[in-house]
Write a protein that holds these residues in place. Structure first.
Motif, short mmCIF file in Angstrom:
data_model
loop_
_atom_site.label_atom_id
_atom_site.label_comp_id
_atom_site.label_asym_id
_atom_site.label_seq_id
_atom_site.Cartn_x
_atom_site.Cartn_y
_atom_site.Cartn_z
N SER A 287 -55.67 -30.19 -1.56
CA SER A 287 -56.34 -31.48 -1.62
C SER A 287 -55.54 -32.51 -2.40
CB SER A 287 -57.73 -31.28 -2.24
OG SER A 287 -58.51 -32.42 -2.02
N GLY A 288 -55.97 -33.78 -2.34
CA GLY A 288 -55.24 -34.88 -2.98
C GLY A 288 -54.44 -35.63 -1.93
N GLY A 289 -53.93 -36.79 -2.30
CA GLY A 289 -53.25 -37.67 -1.34
C GLY A 289 -52.17 -36.99 -0.51
N VAL A 290 -51.38 -36.12 -1.12
CA VAL A 290 -50.29 -35.48 -0.39
C VAL A 290 -50.81 -34.49 0.66
CG1 VAL A 290 -48.14 -34.14 -0.67
CG2 VAL A 290 -48.76 -35.83 -2.39
N ALA A 291 -52.07 -34.10 0.53
CA ALA A 291 -52.68 -33.21 1.54
C ALA A 291 -52.79 -33.90 2.90
CB ALA A 291 -54.05 -32.73 1.07
N CYS A 292 -52.57 -35.21 2.94
CA CYS A 292 -52.53 -35.94 4.22
C CYS A 292 -51.28 -35.56 5.00
CB CYS A 292 -52.40 -37.45 4.00
SG CYS A 292 -53.79 -38.22 3.25
N ASN A 293 -50.27 -35.06 4.31
CA ASN A 293 -48.96 -34.87 4.93
C ASN A 293 -49.00 -33.93 6.14
OD1 ASN A 293 -46.11 -33.39 4.97
ND2 ASN A 293 -45.87 -35.47 4.17
N THR A 294 -48.56 -34.47 7.26
CA THR A 294 -48.59 -33.71 8.52
C THR A 294 -47.72 -32.47 8.45
OG1 THR A 294 -48.49 -35.92 9.44
CG2 THR A 294 -48.59 -34.13 11.01
N GLY A 295 -46.54 -32.62 7.86
CA GLY A 295 -45.61 -31.49 7.75
C GLY A 295 -46.21 -30.38 6.91
N LEU A 296 -46.90 -30.73 5.85
CA LEU A 296 -47.54 -29.74 4.97
C LEU A 296 -48.64 -29.00 5.73
CD1 LEU A 296 -48.04 -28.47 2.16
CD2 LEU A 296 -49.43 -30.45 1.59
N ARG A 297 -49.43 -29.75 6.49
CA ARG A 297 -50.52 -29.13 7.26
C ARG A 297 -49.97 -28.16 8.30
NH1 ARG A 297 -55.92 -32.36 7.36
NH2 ARG A 297 -55.75 -33.48 5.40
N LEU A 298 -48.90 -28.59 8.98
CA LEU A 298 -48.29 -27.73 10.00
C LEU A 298 -47.70 -26.47 9.37
CD1 LEU A 298 -46.45 -30.28 12.33
CD2 LEU A 298 -48.33 -28.73 12.93
N ALA A 299 -47.01 -26.65 8.25
CA ALA A 299 -46.37 -25.51 7.58
C ALA A 299 -47.42 -24.52 7.09
CB ALA A 299 -45.51 -26.00 6.42
N ALA A 300 -48.56 -25.03 6.60
CA ALA A 300 -49.62 -24.14 6.11
C ALA A 300 -50.20 -23.33 7.27
CB ALA A 300 -50.71 -24.95 5.42
N GLU A 301 -50.29 -23.99 8.43
CA GLU A 301 -50.82 -23.32 9.61
C GLU A 301 -49.86 -22.24 10.10
OE1 GLU A 301 -52.53 -26.22 12.44
OE2 GLU A 301 -51.56 -24.97 13.96
N LYS A 302 -48.57 -22.63 10.12
CA LYS A 302 -47.52 -21.73 10.61
C LYS A 302 -47.34 -20.51 9.71
CE LYS A 302 -43.44 -23.72 12.87
NZ LYS A 302 -42.46 -24.60 12.28
N ALA A 303 -47.68 -20.66 8.44
CA ALA A 303 -47.44 -19.57 7.48
C ALA A 303 -48.34 -18.35 7.75
CB ALA A 303 -47.66 -20.08 6.06
N LYS A 304 -49.38 -18.55 8.56
CA LYS A 304 -50.30 -17.45 8.93
C LYS A 304 -50.73 -16.65 7.70
CE LYS A 304 -49.99 -17.41 13.70
NZ LYS A 304 -50.34 -18.83 13.76
N LEU A 305 -51.33 -17.34 6.76
CA LEU A 305 -51.75 -16.71 5.51
C LEU A 305 -52.97 -15.82 5.76
CD1 LEU A 305 -51.22 -19.89 3.33
CD2 LEU A 305 -49.76 -17.87 3.47
N PRO A 306 -53.16 -14.82 4.92
CA PRO A 306 -54.24 -13.86 5.15
C PRO A 306 -55.63 -14.37 4.73
CG PRO A 306 -52.96 -13.23 3.23
CD PRO A 306 -52.29 -14.43 3.81
N TYR A 307 -55.74 -15.64 4.38
CA TYR A 307 -57.02 -16.24 4.00
C TYR A 307 -57.07 -17.63 4.65
CZ TYR A 307 -53.30 -17.17 0.70
OH TYR A 307 -52.05 -17.43 0.18
N PRO A 308 -58.25 -18.18 4.86
CA PRO A 308 -58.29 -19.51 5.49
C PRO A 308 -57.77 -20.60 4.55
CG PRO A 308 -60.50 -18.73 4.99
CD PRO A 308 -59.58 -17.61 4.65
N VAL A 309 -57.12 -21.59 5.14
CA VAL A 309 -56.61 -22.73 4.36
C VAL A 309 -57.45 -23.96 4.73
CG1 VAL A 309 -54.59 -24.12 3.77
CG2 VAL A 309 -54.30 -21.74 4.53
#
Ligand code: KG4
Ligand code: ZN
Length: 351
Positions: A287-309
């Motif tokens: 969360s926070g302003g940088v959470a708007c970042n498209t690249g960050l959102r894509l990277a978090a999705e791609k990371a396939k983490l074992p918990y929801p983001v």
């Protein structure tokens, strides 16, 4: 139960009405970006003056848009800190006056907790959660436990990530705030075009540092003559479009932007992941302003983490008052009220 939230910690004057901690009936944000843009950053004196000008109409609009009469409100929530003291003071003074005159309970909210509730209040977040709060003023990792008890796991030792975005953008002649501009241009550059190194942290390895990266961009800039392209960018009007930026930004510069953003994202995600593992997190909140970042959102999705983001929805990423009203709801339930001695705290800590 309707809570009126008021937020004025930095350069946004905001008011919102939120019902039962999660239903956003209105959320009004008066941004001061155009006031500060020409100075390349927030000017505190101008910010306080703008808050004074906006607070009454913004609150009035938030009530109007939610079809709420003053007497329908159950409480007033206001940001106590952290933030610019002169800015915080405007919201706090106004909230106190309203509470005193109308006899409403007053609830003080930490701005960081607001950013966390921007996500928690709108999503099925399971606890314990790891919260990465990443904005112009913060890059902090918190463990969020039951009853919203927080523990700080790591933080930036120098610049916040958003601040690094803003400073790099300013150095290279892009407009303020720099985060959205770098975000918009990064897909046009090569994220591996300029190999930046990741920060190695002594002591707490969950801490962040962005000063080395910032200096690396400065060295890259100093090794070139960029006067002409920077002048061309500065000559653009206040809010250039993608196409307008692309015309005045050569490929090499696009590559440095993409590489910078890629490095920041890598730093954020690897430490968030490591802390989440440490606390056996069941969810990750970004969360926070940088959470708007498209690249960050894509990277978090791609990371396939074992918990929801979970990320905040568009209007709840950058500063707003709905998150303040939402964060106040559990405090109301616990009877945690502020009184007329409430003071602005520029360096208020969450944990
Ligand atoms: O949460 P916020 O509105 O205010 C603070 O509490 O600081 O965050 C503002 C920060 C600025 O540094 C801005 O450049 C950054 O968030 N930001 C972004 C993006 N949108 C806003 N950074 C990267 N990518 C974005 N899309
Ligand atoms: Zn913020």
């Amino acid at each position: 139960m309707r809570i009126l939230g008021i937020e004025s910690s930095c350069d946004e004057t905001a008011a919102a009405v939120v019902e039962d901690g999660s239903r956003i009936l209105s959320s009004v944000v008066a941004s001061q970006i155009s006031t500060h843009a020409r100075y390349g950053g927030v000017v505190p004196e101008l910010a306080s003056r703008e808050h004074l000008r906006s607070i009454v109409p913004v609150v009035r609009l938030a009530l109007e848009q939610s079809a709420t009469r003053m007497e329908d409100l159950g409480a007033i929530a206001v940001t106590q800190g952290p933030g610019l003291v002169g800015s915080l003071l405007v919201g706090i003074t106004y909230a106190k006056a309203l509470a005193l005159v109308r006899g409403f309970p007053l609830i003080a909210v930490n701005h960081i907790e607001g950013h966390i509730h921007a996500v928690v209040s709108q999503n099925p977040v399971e606890l314990p959660a790891l919260a990465l709060v990443v904005s112009g003023g913060h890059t902090h990792l918190y463990e969020v436990r039951e009853n919203f008890v927080y523990r700080l796991l790591g933080k930036t030792r120098d610049d916040a990530a958003g601040e690094a975005f803003d400073k790099v953008a300013k150095l290279l002649g892009f407009s303020y705030p720099g985060g959205p501009v770098i975000d918009m241009l990064s897909p046009y550059g090569d994220p591996h075009g300029v190999p930046f190194t990741l920060a190695k942290m002594k002591g707490n390895t969950l801490d962040f540092s962005f000063s080395g990266l910032k200096t690396a961009v400065l060295r890259w800039y100093e090794a070139r003559d960029m006067a002409n392209e920077i002048a061309a960018r500065r000559a653009l009007h206040l809010k250039p479009t993608l196409e307008e930026w692309l015309v005045v930004t050569p490929q090499e510069t696009l590559d440095v932007l993409a590489s910078f953003q890629y490095t920041v994202i890598s730093e954020l995600l690897r430490r968030a992941q490591k802390s989440a593992e440490e606390i056996y997190a069941r969810s990750l909140i970004i969360s926070g302003g940088v959470a708007c970042n498209t690249g960050l959102r894509l990277a978090a999705e791609k990371a396939k983490l074992p918990y929801p983001v979970f990320f905040p929805s568009a209007g709840l990423s950058t500063d707003n008052a709905a998150m303040i009203a939402a964060a106040a709801f559990p405090k109301l339930a616990r009877g945690e009220f502020a009184d007329m001695t409430l003071r602005a705290q520029a360096n208020l800590q969450l944990a």
